[in-house]
Design a protein around this motif. Structure first.
Motif, PDB file in Angstrom:
ATOM      1  N   ASP A  19       6.255 -10.244  30.296  1.00 56.56           N
ATOM      2  CA  ASP A  19       6.636  -9.375  29.191  1.00 56.56           C
ATOM      3  C   ASP A  19       5.929  -9.859  27.916  1.00 56.56           C
ATOM      4  N   LEU A  20       5.326  -8.919  27.171  1.00 61.21           N
ATOM      5  CA  LEU A  20       4.563  -9.288  25.979  1.00 61.21           C
ATOM      6  C   LEU A  20       5.277  -8.956  24.674  1.00 61.21           C
ATOM      7  N   ILE A  21       6.538  -8.559  24.734  1.00 49.78           N
ATOM      8  CA  ILE A  21       7.236  -8.155  23.515  1.00 49.78           C
ATOM      9  C   ILE A  21       7.216  -9.276  22.467  1.00 49.78           C
ATOM     10  N   GLY A  22       7.501 -10.511  22.875  1.00 52.39           N
ATOM     11  CA  GLY A  22       7.483 -11.634  21.930  1.00 52.39           C
ATOM     12  C   GLY A  22       6.101 -11.859  21.343  1.00 52.39           C
ATOM     13  N   ASP A  23       5.058 -11.750  22.183  1.00 52.02           N
ATOM     14  CA  ASP A  23       3.679 -11.912  21.714  1.00 52.02           C
ATOM     15  C   ASP A  23       3.305 -10.796  20.741  1.00 52.02           C
ATOM     16  N   GLN A  24       3.782  -9.574  21.025  1.00 55.57           N
ATOM     17  CA  GLN A  24       3.459  -8.446  20.154  1.00 55.57           C
ATOM     18  C   GLN A  24       4.165  -8.573  18.803  1.00 55.57           C
ATOM     19  N   LYS A  25       5.409  -9.012  18.800  1.00 53.08           N
ATOM     20  CA  LYS A  25       6.109  -9.222  17.529  1.00 53.08           C
ATOM     21  C   LYS A  25       5.393 -10.295  16.707  1.00 53.08           C
ATOM     22  N   TYR A  26       4.934 -11.339  17.378  1.00 55.31           N
ATOM     23  CA  TYR A  26       4.224 -12.432  16.710  1.00 55.31           C
ATOM     24  C   TYR A  26       2.978 -11.907  15.999  1.00 55.31           C
ATOM     25  N   ILE A  27       2.217 -11.038  16.663  1.00 55.23           N
ATOM     26  CA  ILE A  27       0.975 -10.531  16.070  1.00 55.23           C
ATOM     27  C   ILE A  27       1.276  -9.485  15.000  1.00 55.23           C
ATOM     28  N   LEU A  28       2.341  -8.702  15.170  1.00 50.72           N
ATOM     29  CA  LEU A  28       2.724  -7.745  14.125  1.00 50.72           C
ATOM     30  C   LEU A  28       3.141  -8.476  12.851  1.00 50.72           C
ATOM     31  N   ASP A  29       3.818  -9.601  13.005  1.00 52.89           N
ATOM     32  CA  ASP A  29       4.206 -10.399  11.841  1.00 52.89           C
ATOM     33  C   ASP A  29       2.977 -10.937  11.109  1.00 52.89           C
ATOM     34  N   GLN A  30       1.913 -11.263  11.858  1.00 52.15           N
ATOM     35  CA  GLN A  30       0.666 -11.671  11.209  1.00 52.15           C
ATOM     36  C   GLN A  30       0.101 -10.539  10.359  1.00 52.15           C
ATOM     37  N   MET A  31       0.148  -9.336  10.901  1.00 51.51           N
ATOM     38  CA  MET A  31      -0.349  -8.182  10.146  1.00 51.51           C
ATOM     39  C   MET A  31       0.481  -7.955   8.889  1.00 51.51           C
ATOM     40  N   LEU A  32       1.785  -8.106   9.002  1.00 47.83           N
ATOM     41  CA  LEU A  32       2.655  -7.947   7.829  1.00 47.83           C
ATOM     42  C   LEU A  32       2.315  -8.979   6.761  1.00 47.83           C
ATOM     43  N   ALA A  33       1.983 -10.189   7.199  1.00 54.31           N
ATOM     44  CA  ALA A  33       1.593 -11.234   6.246  1.00 54.31           C
ATOM     45  C   ALA A  33       0.302 -10.855   5.529  1.00 54.31           C
ATOM     46  N   VAL A  34      -0.660 -10.282   6.268  1.00 50.96           N
ATOM     47  CA  VAL A  34      -1.913  -9.832   5.659  1.00 50.96           C
ATOM     48  C   VAL A  34      -1.634  -8.748   4.620  1.00 50.96           C
ATOM     49  N   ILE A  35      -0.754  -7.824   4.956  1.00 53.70           N
ATOM     50  CA  ILE A  35      -0.421  -6.727   4.044  1.00 53.70           C
ATOM     51  C   ILE A  35       0.133  -7.265   2.728  1.00 53.70           C
ATOM     52  N   ARG A  36       1.013  -8.264   2.832  1.00 48.91           N
ATOM     53  CA  ARG A  36       1.607  -8.831   1.621  1.00 48.91           C
ATOM     54  C   ARG A  36       0.590  -9.658   0.836  1.00 48.91           C
ATOM     55  N   GLU A  37      -0.178 -10.487   1.547  1.00 49.16           N
ATOM     56  CA  GLU A  37      -1.081 -11.420   0.874  1.00 49.16           C
ATOM     57  C   GLU A  37      -2.296 -10.737   0.262  1.00 49.16           C
ATOM     58  N   ARG A  38      -2.757  -9.641   0.874  1.00 42.29           N
ATOM     59  CA  ARG A  38      -3.988  -8.989   0.412  1.00 42.29           C
ATOM     60  C   ARG A  38      -3.718  -7.710  -0.382  1.00 42.29           C
ATOM     61  N   THR A  39      -2.473  -7.481  -0.731  1.00 40.71           N
ATOM     62  CA  THR A  39      -2.093  -6.328  -1.551  1.00 40.71           C
ATOM     63  C   THR A  39      -2.648  -5.025  -0.969  1.00 40.71           C
ATOM     64  N   VAL A  40      -2.275  -4.768   0.267  1.00 37.19           N
ATOM     65  CA  VAL A  40      -2.709  -3.557   0.965  1.00 37.19           C
ATOM     66  C   VAL A  40      -1.921  -2.353   0.449  1.00 37.19           C
ATOM     67  N   ASP A  41      -2.613  -1.242   0.239  1.00 38.33           N
ATOM     68  CA  ASP A  41      -1.968  -0.023  -0.257  1.00 38.33           C
ATOM     69  C   ASP A  41      -1.457   0.878   0.853  1.00 38.33           C
ATOM     70  N   ALA A  42      -2.173   0.902   1.989  1.00 38.21           N
ATOM     71  CA  ALA A  42      -1.792   1.803   3.076  1.00 38.21           C
ATOM     72  C   ALA A  42      -2.216   1.220   4.416  1.00 38.21           C
ATOM     73  N   VAL A  43      -1.471   1.584   5.462  1.00 41.40           N
ATOM     74  CA  VAL A  43      -1.741   1.142   6.825  1.00 41.40           C
ATOM     75  C   VAL A  43      -2.066   2.367   7.666  1.00 41.40           C
ATOM     76  N   LEU A  44      -3.168   2.284   8.409  1.00 40.54           N
ATOM     77  CA  LEU A  44      -3.597   3.363   9.300  1.00 40.54           C
ATOM     78  C   LEU A  44      -3.399   2.898  10.737  1.00 40.54           C
ATOM     79  N   ILE A  45      -2.572   3.594  11.509  1.00 45.00           N
ATOM     80  CA  ILE A  45      -2.294   3.211  12.898  1.00 45.00           C
ATOM     81  C   ILE A  45      -2.854   4.303  13.806  1.00 45.00           C
ATOM     82  N   ALA A  46      -3.946   3.968  14.523  1.00 52.39           N
ATOM     83  CA  ALA A  46      -4.758   4.986  15.206  1.00 52.39           C
ATOM     84  C   ALA A  46      -4.373   5.201  16.668  1.00 52.39           C
ATOM     85  N   GLY A  47      -3.083   5.378  16.938  1.00 53.84           N
ATOM     86  CA  GLY A  47      -2.652   5.820  18.259  1.00 53.84           C
ATOM     87  C   GLY A  47      -2.456   4.749  19.303  1.00 53.84           C
ATOM     88  N   ASP A  48      -1.932   5.175  20.468  1.00 51.14           N
ATOM     89  CA  ASP A  48      -1.462   4.282  21.525  1.00 51.14           C
ATOM     90  C   ASP A  48      -0.527   3.237  20.943  1.00 51.14           C
TER      91      ASP A  48
END
Length: 385
Positions: A19-48
């Motif tokens: 099961d990869l749910i824990g691994d996926q949460k771990y990587i999503l949290d990395q993305m959230l950190a990037v969003i906060r640290e780099r002052t991202v204005d918008a997130v584009l999620i391109a399917g699947d």
């Protein structure tokens, strides 16, 4: 304006029996950190977004977690469906989500959905194109000549009446290729895409009116044709074909019209996926063992089949996904011309021959029964065989 481009999350996916749910949460949290640290204005999620049309409870909970965290950051989120997603399930609650600046387009309804955002340079139009088939587009444009996916997407864009003086961004989930070469394929998408031939292929110049094209569908991160037409790739390695990928997320900065820069921010998984090869003695020698918690594909070079090789391996590498062999026997099988071998032979005879070639012994009656049962369920043989 800064966009973070994500794609092919495949929430709920497993790797073998893991099961990869824990691994996926771990990587999503990395993305959230990037969003906060780099002052991202918008997130584009391109399917699947999901791995299956009917996602598991754990997968839907994980998406709920991610969208809630995105809403808390104050960014705008633009999300489309891919070919793995269920339109209805992904669209559920979309009107409520808009109150939290989460905009979802899960099904094509005859026109490109457009949202406008602003920065100090002016307006940016963001267009959302969920995964579409040519047959869907013909329904809305019966008089247009649509013989391929490329035709379909061109018709959609032509009828969108874009203002080319403005900055335009599109999020799409299709098989987009360059003029002279196809994108590098990997994982389940490589099998599906190769099977449909040229009909599904879309030329990247379809998207010439757009300053940035955020693509999903291919797991290998890469540009297509020009720097601003790009697959984000999957955030984790989901198959052996991805073992050498360097996973990343594109951070896209839109300046004034015509000025776009892309920075690839590397992602670090909780557990890597690695392919190791050698004899079982060499691979499990303590001096060669590293990062034992990683997911492992092992290719054994031993000439003899190792009894309970998986059990032995998982004592050292508990997350071993698969074991195969590369030795004189397997190479002999690869060189065999099957065209004359399969002629006038029954399923049982073919399985017996293969077993003998692979294991140098006869298959047991119990093993043959299991093989026949699996073949019947797959429709390979009929009940009477």
């Amino acid at each position: 304006m800064r966009f973070l481009h994500l794609g092919d999350l495949h929430l709920g996916k497993s790797l073998g029996d893991f099961d990869l749910i824990g691994d996926q949460k771990y990587i999503l949290d990395q993305m959230l950190a990037v969003i906060r640290e780099r002052t991202v204005d918008a997130v584009l999620i391109a399917g699947d977004v999901y791995d299956k049309a009917i996602p598991s409870e754990a997968a839907t909970n994980l998406l709920d977690y991610f969208l809630c965290r995105l809403a808390e950051t104050g960014v705008k989120t633009f999300l489309i469906s891919g070919n793995h997603d269920s339109d209805d399930r992904l669209n559920y609650g979309s009107r409520l989500f808009q109150d939290n600046q989460i905009f979802i387009s899960s099904v094509f309804r005859g026109e490109l959905e457009k949202y406008t955002v602003e920065d100090e340079q002016g307006e940016v139009d963001v267009y959302l194109l969920p995964f579409v088939k040519a047959s869907q587009v013909r329904h809305y444009f019966p008089d247009a000549k649509i013989d391929s996916y490329d035709d379909a997407v061109r018709v959609i864009i032509e009828h969108a009446h874009l203002d080319r003086q403005k900055r335009n961004v599109i999020v799409a989930h299709q098989f987009v290729a360059g003029r002279s070469e196809d994108p590098v394929l990997a994982g389940s998408e490589s099998i599906g895409t190769q099977s449909v031939g040229l009909v599904e292929k879309i030329s990247y110049d379809c998207f010439d009116p757009f300053d940035y094209v955020a693509l999903g569908h291919i797991h290998s991160p890469q540009k297509v044709g020009r720097e601003e037409v790009r697959y984000a790739g999957s955030p984790l390695k989901y198959s052996l074909s991805e073992v050498n990928h360097i996973k990343s997320v594109p951070l896209v900065t839109l300046g004034e019209k015509g000025k776009v820069s892309v920075e690839l921010i590397p992602l670090s998984p909780m557990r890597d996926l690695r392919h190791i090869k050698g004899s079982i003695r060499e691979l499990l020698d303590k001096k060669h063992v590293q990062s034992p918690e990683d997911f492992i594909y092992a290719t054994l070079t031993d000439e003899e089949i190792i009894g309970d090789a998986m059990g032995i391996f998982q004592q050292v590498y508990p997350n071993t996904v698969k074991i195969d062999y590369d030795n004189s026997h397997t190479r002999e099988i690869e060189q065999v011309d099957l065209s004359h071998i399969v002629e006038n032979k029954s399923f049982s005879e073919l399985i017996s021959d293969f077993y003998q070639l692979m294991y140098q012994c006869e298959i047991s009656e119990e093993e043959m029964d299991y093989m026949k049962m699996a073949a019947r369920e797959a429709g390979v043989i009929h009940e009477t065989e």
